[in-house]
Design a protein around this motif. Structure first.
Motif, mmCIF file in Angstrom:
data_model
loop_
_atom_site.group_PDB
_atom_site.id
_atom_site.type_symbol
_atom_site.label_atom_id
_atom_site.label_comp_id
_atom_site.label_asym_id
_atom_site.label_seq_id
_atom_site.Cartn_x
_atom_site.Cartn_y
_atom_site.Cartn_z
ATOM 1 N N TYR A 64 0.859 -1.320 -0.122
ATOM 2 C CA TYR A 64 -0.240 0.066 -0.132
ATOM 3 C C TYR A 64 0.586 1.272 0.087
ATOM 4 N N GLU A 115 -10.104 -5.101 -1.069
ATOM 5 C CA GLU A 115 -8.924 -4.318 -0.523
ATOM 6 C C GLU A 115 -9.443 -3.456 0.468
ATOM 7 N N ILE A 122 -5.316 5.230 -0.753
ATOM 8 C CA ILE A 122 -3.932 4.835 -0.434
ATOM 9 C C ILE A 122 -3.028 5.875 -0.782
#
Length: 229
Positions: A64, A115, A122
């Motif tokens: 990430y 996710e 992110i």
């Protein structure tokens, strides 16, 4: 406009994604700068940054975030004295873009998907960086599972990536159309005779569609002006 692409990939020579992007980024005003070591000559790196109008950080998504080699580059190059607006302010007014390649499908990056977080969420630390340094933050350019893409998908990726690096304003349809017209005009000038006619027909079609769009926009503006008067 000059663009600096800073590529942080731990195994760049083995990456078919990065090799593809490097090949299609061959423009006079684009500098492809692949990071191969953690040891940097900071002054040289800062000179590269100073000469660019648009800086694109390009990397595969690792846990990430960006890989350590790119984070190291940011830590060493974007020093307080060099980057802070109240010091040298070397980044003020420049654009910051992110080109991120994904191993998992892009559709998984959403609330409720596997996710659970969007890519915009992110990428927030990079957006915060741009805000801190008074840069303009560009929409993130996503390379979605390059190894699984068809030839048609790769062709679209090629055009969109080239636009991301060289189109002066992103997100504007007129600028996208003008970019395509300029690109086709350049290709026609250097293309073999047998391909020129085909490219010229495509160019003519785009120009005709642009005229239609401009007429529509003019009519809409006239209606808006009448409503406001």
């Amino acid at each position: 406009m000059k663009t600096l692409v800073v590529v942080g990939h731990p195994q760049i020579e083995d990456s078919s994604t990065q090799q593809f992007l490097k090949e299609v980024a061959d423009f006079p005003n684009v500098t492809w700068h692949a990071l191969t070591t953690f040891d940097l000559t900071v002054t040289d790196e800062q000179k590269l940054v100073e000469t660019a109008d648009r800086i694109v950080l390009q990397f595969p998504l690792y846990w990430y975030s960006a890989p350590a080699i790119l984070k190291n580059w940011l830590d060493q190059v974007f020093t307080r004295r060099f980057a802070y607006p109240d010091a040298m302010g070397s980044l003020v007014g420049k654009e910051l873009g992110i080109a991120v390649s994904l191993g998992s499908p892009a559709k998984n990056f959403a609330a409720g998907a596997s996710e659970n977080y969007s890519l915009s969420q992110i990428m927030t630390p990079f957006q915060a960086l741009a805000h801190k340094l008074q840069m303009s933050f560009l929409p993130t350019f996503v390379i979605d599972q390059f190894g699984y893409q068809s030839d048609d998908m790769k062709a679209r990726l090629l055009i969109n990536y080239q636009r991301y690096l060289t189109q002066k304003r992103l997100g504007h349809f007129d600028d996208q159309t003008n970019w395509l017209i300029d690109r086709l005009t350049t290709l026609i000038a250097s293309a073999p005779e047998e391909k020129r006619q085909q490219l010229s027909l495509i160019l003519e079609q785009i120009q005709n569609n642009q005229s239609t769009l401009e007429d529509l926009q003019m009519n809409l503006k006239m209606i808006q002006d009448m409503e406001e008067s």
